[in-house]
Design a protein around this motif. Structure first.
Motif, PDB file in Angstrom:
ATOM      1  N   ASP A   1       0.936  -1.283  -0.003  1.00 11.17           N
ATOM      2  CA  ASP A   1      -0.393  -0.290  -0.215  1.00 11.17           C
ATOM      3  C   ASP A   1       1.309   1.535   0.148  1.00 11.17           C
ATOM      4  OD1 ASP A   1       0.989   0.067   2.668  1.00 11.17           O
ATOM      5  OD2 ASP A   1      -0.989  -0.291   3.433  1.00 11.17           O
ATOM      6  N   GLY A   2       2.483   1.673   0.057  1.00 13.17           N
ATOM      7  CA  GLY A   2       2.932   2.739  -0.051  1.00 13.17           C
ATOM      8  C   GLY A   2       3.833   3.021   1.112  1.00 13.17           C
ATOM      9  N   VAL A   3       3.247   2.567   1.905  1.00 13.37           N
ATOM     10  CA  VAL A   3       2.856   3.260   3.330  1.00 13.37           C
ATOM     11  C   VAL A   3       4.392   1.711   4.452  1.00 13.37           C
ATOM     12  CG1 VAL A   3       1.417   4.722   3.107  1.00 13.37           C
ATOM     13  CG2 VAL A   3       0.614   2.424   4.461  1.00 13.37           C
ATOM     14  N   GLY A   4       4.017   0.710   3.792  1.00 13.76           N
ATOM     15  CA  GLY A   4       4.047   0.036   5.619  1.00 13.76           C
ATOM     16  C   GLY A   4       3.380  -1.662   5.372  1.00 13.76           C
ATOM     17  N   PHE A   5       3.879  -2.160   6.471  1.00 13.26           N
ATOM     18  CA  PHE A   5       3.827  -3.129   6.500  1.00 13.26           C
ATOM     19  C   PHE A   5       2.332  -3.392   6.596  1.00 13.26           C
ATOM     20  CE2 PHE A   5       2.767  -7.098   9.677  1.00 13.26           C
ATOM     21  CZ  PHE A   5       2.896  -7.964   8.717  1.00 13.26           C
ATOM     22  N   ASN A   6       1.607  -4.368   6.333  1.00 14.26           N
ATOM     23  CA  ASN A   6       0.055  -4.270   6.617  1.00 14.26           C
ATOM     24  C   ASN A   6      -0.458  -5.925   7.263  1.00 14.26           C
ATOM     25  OD1 ASN A   6      -1.125  -2.492   4.782  1.00 14.26           O
ATOM     26  ND2 ASN A   6      -0.514  -3.801   2.663  1.00 14.26           N
ATOM     27  N   ASP A   7      -0.778  -5.420   8.533  1.00 16.70           N
ATOM     28  CA  ASP A   7      -1.806  -6.846   8.924  1.00 16.70           C
ATOM     29  C   ASP A   7      -2.399  -8.171   8.093  1.00 16.70           C
ATOM     30  OD1 ASP A   7       0.013  -6.270  11.390  1.00 16.70           O
ATOM     31  OD2 ASP A   7      -1.836  -5.214  11.873  1.00 16.70           O
ATOM     32  N   ASN A   8      -1.990  -9.442   8.706  1.00 15.06           N
ATOM     33  CA  ASN A   8      -3.528  -9.838   7.488  1.00 15.06           C
ATOM     34  C   ASN A   8      -4.506 -10.171   8.087  1.00 15.06           C
ATOM     35  OD1 ASN A   8      -2.339 -11.728   6.580  1.00 15.06           O
ATOM     36  ND2 ASN A   8      -1.703 -13.424   7.232  1.00 15.06           N
ATOM     37  N   ASP A   9      -5.731  -9.910   7.491  1.00 15.75           N
ATOM     38  CA  ASP A   9      -6.742  -9.647   7.824  1.00 15.75           C
ATOM     39  C   ASP A   9      -8.239 -10.432   7.701  1.00 15.75           C
ATOM     40  OD1 ASP A   9      -7.896  -8.762   5.700  1.00 15.75           O
ATOM     41  OD2 ASP A   9      -6.655  -7.133   5.503  1.00 15.75           O
ATOM     42  N   ALA A  10      -8.985 -10.531   8.502  1.00 14.76           N
ATOM     43  CA  ALA A  10     -10.137 -11.506   8.128  1.00 14.76           C
ATOM     44  C   ALA A  10     -10.904 -10.584   6.335  1.00 14.76           C
ATOM     45  CB  ALA A  10     -11.005 -11.544   9.084  1.00 14.76           C
ATOM     46  N   ASP A  11     -10.865  -9.668   5.761  1.00 12.79           N
ATOM     47  CA  ASP A  11     -11.316  -8.677   5.178  1.00 12.79           C
ATOM     48  C   ASP A  11     -11.155 -10.195   3.372  1.00 12.79           C
ATOM     49  OD1 ASP A  11     -12.543  -7.463   2.594  1.00 12.79           O
ATOM     50  OD2 ASP A  11     -11.498  -5.862   3.287  1.00 12.79           O
TER      51      ASP A  11
ATOM     52  N   GLY B   1       2.878 -24.816   8.513  1.00 12.29           N
ATOM     53  CA  GLY B   1       2.324 -23.433   8.130  1.00 12.29           C
ATOM     54  C   GLY B   1       0.640 -22.798   7.653  1.00 12.29           C
ATOM     55  N   THR B   2       0.064 -21.864   7.386  1.00 16.95           N
ATOM     56  CA  THR B   2      -1.235 -21.802   7.740  1.00 16.95           C
ATOM     57  C   THR B   2      -1.645 -20.778   6.783  1.00 16.95           C
ATOM     58  OG1 THR B   2      -1.040 -20.157   9.450  1.00 16.95           O
ATOM     59  CG2 THR B   2      -1.844 -22.470   9.597  1.00 16.95           C
ATOM     60  N   PHE B   3      -2.632 -20.833   6.260  1.00 16.73           N
ATOM     61  CA  PHE B   3      -3.046 -19.554   5.327  1.00 16.73           C
ATOM     62  C   PHE B   3      -4.412 -19.308   5.344  1.00 16.73           C
ATOM     63  CE2 PHE B   3      -3.703 -17.808   0.118  1.00 16.73           C
ATOM     64  CZ  PHE B   3      -2.925 -16.566   0.839  1.00 16.73           C
ATOM     65  N   ASN B   4      -4.668 -18.241   5.176  1.00 16.71           N
ATOM     66  CA  ASN B   4      -6.700 -17.555   5.388  1.00 16.71           C
ATOM     67  C   ASN B   4      -6.421 -16.998   4.053  1.00 16.71           C
ATOM     68  OD1 ASN B   4      -6.276 -18.754   7.753  1.00 16.71           O
ATOM     69  ND2 ASN B   4      -5.568 -17.073   8.904  1.00 16.71           N
TER      70      ASN B   4
ATOM     71  N   GLY C   1     -11.508 -18.658   4.431  1.00 15.30           N
ATOM     72  CA  GLY C   1     -11.642 -20.014   4.237  1.00 15.30           C
ATOM     73  C   GLY C   1     -10.132 -20.179   5.395  1.00 15.30           C
ATOM     74  N   SER C   2      -8.805 -21.301   5.336  1.00 14.97           N
ATOM     75  CA  SER C   2      -8.068 -21.090   6.055  1.00 14.97           C
ATOM     76  C   SER C   2      -7.769 -22.652   5.215  1.00 14.97           C
ATOM     77  CB  SER C   2      -8.099 -21.128   7.515  1.00 14.97           C
ATOM     78  OG  SER C   2      -8.955 -21.884   8.274  1.00 14.97           O
ATOM     79  N   THR C   3      -6.605 -22.631   5.660  1.00 10.77           N
ATOM     80  CA  THR C   3      -5.426 -24.669   5.490  1.00 10.77           C
ATOM     81  C   THR C   3      -4.184 -24.330   5.632  1.00 10.77           C
ATOM     82  OG1 THR C   3      -5.167 -26.162   4.206  1.00 10.77           O
ATOM     83  CG2 THR C   3      -4.355 -23.589   3.287  1.00 10.77           C
TER      84      THR C   3
ATOM     85  N   TYR D   1      -0.708 -13.367   3.653  1.00 10.16           N
ATOM     86  CA  TYR D   1       0.760 -14.123   3.456  1.00 10.16           C
ATOM     87  C   TYR D   1       0.230 -15.296   4.329  1.00 10.16           C
ATOM     88  CZ  TYR D   1       1.339 -11.446   8.114  1.00 10.16           C
ATOM     89  OH  TYR D   1       1.534 -10.792   8.918  1.00 10.16           O
ATOM     90  N   PRO D   2       1.279 -15.937   3.788  1.00 12.16           N
ATOM     91  CA  PRO D   2       1.175 -17.519   4.918  1.00 12.16           C
ATOM     92  C   PRO D   2       2.133 -16.917   5.859  1.00 12.16           C
ATOM     93  CG  PRO D   2       1.905 -17.666   2.821  1.00 12.16           C
ATOM     94  CD  PRO D   2       2.050 -16.067   1.932  1.00 12.16           C
TER      95      PRO D   2
END
Length: 237
Positions: free
Chosen positions: A83-93, A123-126, A175-177, A106-107
């Protein structure tokens, strides 16, 4: 493709007397910058290091920017920034339509472990339902940010890629795996003490930021030379 951006190279000139100098050519800001909704670009097989900010920065809301298969490391800020401003947290959107590459999560690495010559990563991925390519990157040293970059190219089979699928996402949600990849192997120095990070890429070409970095753990079953026959014993504790 196939660019060296900020990479240290040995530059030689002159004949019959050859003079060689180590040269570095970093950008003062990002190694590669995409702005104004840039979309559907392929950036691959580049070495991007030593730059003054992000390795690759993608600003705006453009989608389909495939950033897989690059060696990105030792940049002052994040390896990939969506997004051009820094690290993004993983989210549920699941949509994240306001972010480039749909803000693809990211995984997460649970652990990475094994012997000195070959190992496994878990690992896991959502994300939304679909098929995703997960790339495994290895670096000789920890990144200066908690979420790692990925050197990868010559220390182990470069950019180890694996396909995973998600089919349990409810409508409008993620979802997740879980996954386990390996054994992967190194082609040079021991895997012991190396640092690993992951990226995800969907079938539309959207690539995520790098995961948090995790250090390789030598499994205790290799500590006493059980697999010396294949040179897989980890260093003694």
């Amino acid at each position: 493709e196939d660019n060296r951006i900020g990479k240290l190279d040995l530059f030689c000139t002159g004949f019959p007397v050859i003079i060689c100098n180590d040269t570095v050519a970093p950008n003062a800001r990002h190694g590669i910058s995409m702005t104004a909704g840039a979309h559907d670009n392929s950036v691959s097989t580049n070495v991007i290091w030593n730059n003054g900010s992000m390795g690759i920065s993608v600003a705006g809301n453009g989608k389909g920017n495939n950033l897989a298969v690059n060696s990105i490391f030792r940049n002052d800020a994040y390896g990939i920034d969506l997004d051009g401003v820094g690290f993004n947290d993983n989210d549920a959107d699941p949509g994240a339509q306001n972010l480039p590459n749909r803000g693809l999560n990211y995984p997460g690495i649970t652990r990475v472990y094994g012997g000195s010559a070959y190992g496994w990563i878990e690992g896991t991925f959502n994300s939304t339902n679909g098929v995703y390519g997960i790339q495994v990157f290895s670096s000789a040293e920890a990144d200066n940010q908690a979420n790692g970059e990925g050197e990868a190219s010559h220390r182990m089979p470069g950019f180890l890629g694996n396909l995973i699928g998600i089919d349990n996402a409810p409508g409008g949600q993620n979802g997740s795996t879980s996954f386990r990849f390996g054994p992967f192997s190194n082609t040079g120095p021991s895997l012991a003490n190396r640092w690993f990070a992951l990226t995800a890429t969907d079938t539309d070409g959207n690539t995520s930021e790098f995961s948090f970095r995790v250090q390789y753990q030598c499994d205790v079953i290799f500590a006493n030379g059980v697999d010396n026959a294949v040179s897989n014993a980890c260093p003694a504790p």
